[in-house]
Design an enzyme around this catalytic site. Structure first.
Site, PDB file in Angstrom:
ATOM      1  N   ILE A 287      52.187  83.957  49.509  1.00 38.16           N
ATOM      2  CA  ILE A 287      52.418  85.485  49.778  1.00 38.16           C
ATOM      3  C   ILE A 287      53.446  85.822  48.487  1.00 38.16           C
ATOM      4  O   ILE A 287      54.459  85.985  48.553  1.00 38.16           O
ATOM      5  CB  ILE A 287      53.446  85.960  50.989  1.00 38.16           C
ATOM      6  CG1 ILE A 287      54.594  85.061  51.104  1.00 38.16           C
ATOM      7  CG2 ILE A 287      52.237  85.421  52.303  1.00 38.16           C
ATOM      8  CD1 ILE A 287      55.581  85.577  52.245  1.00 38.16           C
ATOM      9  N   PRO A 288      52.475  86.193  47.202  1.00 35.14           N
ATOM     10  CA  PRO A 288      53.166  86.547  46.126  1.00 35.14           C
ATOM     11  C   PRO A 288      54.009  88.030  46.388  1.00 35.14           C
ATOM     12  O   PRO A 288      53.523  88.798  47.111  1.00 35.14           O
ATOM     13  CB  PRO A 288      52.141  86.641  45.356  1.00 35.14           C
ATOM     14  CG  PRO A 288      50.953  85.983  45.556  1.00 35.14           C
ATOM     15  CD  PRO A 288      51.049  86.078  47.266  1.00 35.14           C
ATOM     16  N   HIS A 289      55.209  87.950  45.853  1.00 35.78           N
ATOM     17  CA  HIS A 289      55.923  89.213  45.869  1.00 35.78           C
ATOM     18  C   HIS A 289      57.009  89.230  44.892  1.00 35.78           C
ATOM     19  O   HIS A 289      57.506  88.094  44.339  1.00 35.78           O
ATOM     20  CB  HIS A 289      56.325  89.395  47.456  1.00 35.78           C
ATOM     21  CG  HIS A 289      57.231  88.530  47.821  1.00 35.78           C
ATOM     22  ND1 HIS A 289      56.919  87.135  48.366  1.00 35.78           N
ATOM     23  CD2 HIS A 289      58.633  88.467  47.929  1.00 35.78           C
ATOM     24  CE1 HIS A 289      57.735  86.599  48.837  1.00 35.78           C
ATOM     25  NE2 HIS A 289      59.128  87.197  48.589  1.00 35.78           N
ATOM     26  N   ALA A 290      57.857  90.334  44.660  1.00 33.60           N
ATOM     27  CA  ALA A 290      58.764  90.292  43.759  1.00 33.60           C
ATOM     28  C   ALA A 290      59.885  91.190  44.733  1.00 33.60           C
ATOM     29  O   ALA A 290      59.553  91.451  45.851  1.00 33.60           O
ATOM     30  CB  ALA A 290      58.404  91.055  42.555  1.00 33.60           C
TER      31      ALA A 290
END
Lengths: 100, 153
Positions: free
Chosen positions: B65-68
């Site tokens: 779950i890529p996020h920033a």
């Protein structure tokens, strides 16, 4: 022993917005169902040195960093966040070690 | 409250293979950027986060779950999905990753309902990943996820 103090759990991840929040929701449900009073908060990696907790729940990739920088009696490393049984088993085992 | 499929809004990309995990994460971030949900800097930060902190975003077998951070340039809440049919290696115990679910959230609470629905999907990770890598178009991916979310037990 009379009424137990709530245990203090920190769900921790890299940024504190995704996986930590996800873990917090799951951890709260598990502890509530098990009848264990607890305060569950989230934290991110940058906060590690400021954390004091009974248990930190995080992933294996971050566990060692939290072990070194944060103050916690137990570190629970969850490998599969979709596996509720894994989270429950590891978490309740850590709670038992606290009490033992 | 914002549902998973509404937040996804058709941002689904199916690719056979990618050169690296950074490429996969970039595709997922650019789907968000193309719709104005995030600034380009958010996409860079999604990658930098993994470089600095390790592959902890691979949270279940085959799923990342890529996020920033909200302050890294998230303008609105939204999701995107990238299916990598051949899989991609993040250096995680959950490799190979076949499903990337990227998200952006402008604050720390807009995505709570999403995380709840994510938990429902991840409870069936293995069957979901195996099914998704066999689907050839985005509308089928969307239909499959709809079924999973609506037939939850």
């Amino acid at each position: 022993m009379a009424r137990k103090q709530p245990i203090r759990v920190v769900a921790a991840c890299g940024l504190g917005t995704g996986t930590a929040l996800y873990l917090k929701m799951t951890v709260e449900e598990i502890l509530k169902k098990a009848g264990i009073p607890a305060v569950v908060e989230t934290a991110d990696a940058s906060l590690a040195p400021t954390i004091t907790a009974d248990i930190i729940v995080t992933g294996p990739d971050l566990a060692e960093m939290f072990r070194q920088r944060a103050r916690a009696r137990e570190i629970v490393a969850v490998t599969n966040y979709g596996n509720r049984a894994e989270i429950q088993e590891k978490l309740l085992a850590a709670v038992q070690r606290l009490e033992g | 409250m914002s549902g998973f499929l509404e937040a996804l809004n058709g941002r689904i990309r199916i690719v056979e293979r990618v050169g690296s995990w950074t490429e996969a994460v970039r595709i997922s971030g650019e789907l968000l950027a193309a719709d104005g949900l995030v600034d380009p800097s958010y996409v860079d930060q999604m990658i930098r986060t993994c470089e600095e902190l390790g592959p902890y975003i691979a949270i279940a077998p085959g799923v990342a779950i890529p996020h920033a951070r909200p302050e890294d340039g998230a303008r609105a809440f939204g999701l995107s999905i990238v299916v990598v049919q051949d899989g991609v290696y993040f250096g995680s115990h959950n490799d190979p990753v076949h499903l990337l679910i990227a998200f952006a959230t402008p604050d720390r609470s807009a995505h709570i309902e999403f995380l709840r629905q994510l938990a429902e999907l991840l409870a069936r990770t293995d069957e979901m990943v195996q099914a998704l890598i066999r689907l050839e178009d985005a509308s089928r991916v969307q239909a499959y996820l709809r079924d999973l979310l609506e037939n939850r037990s």
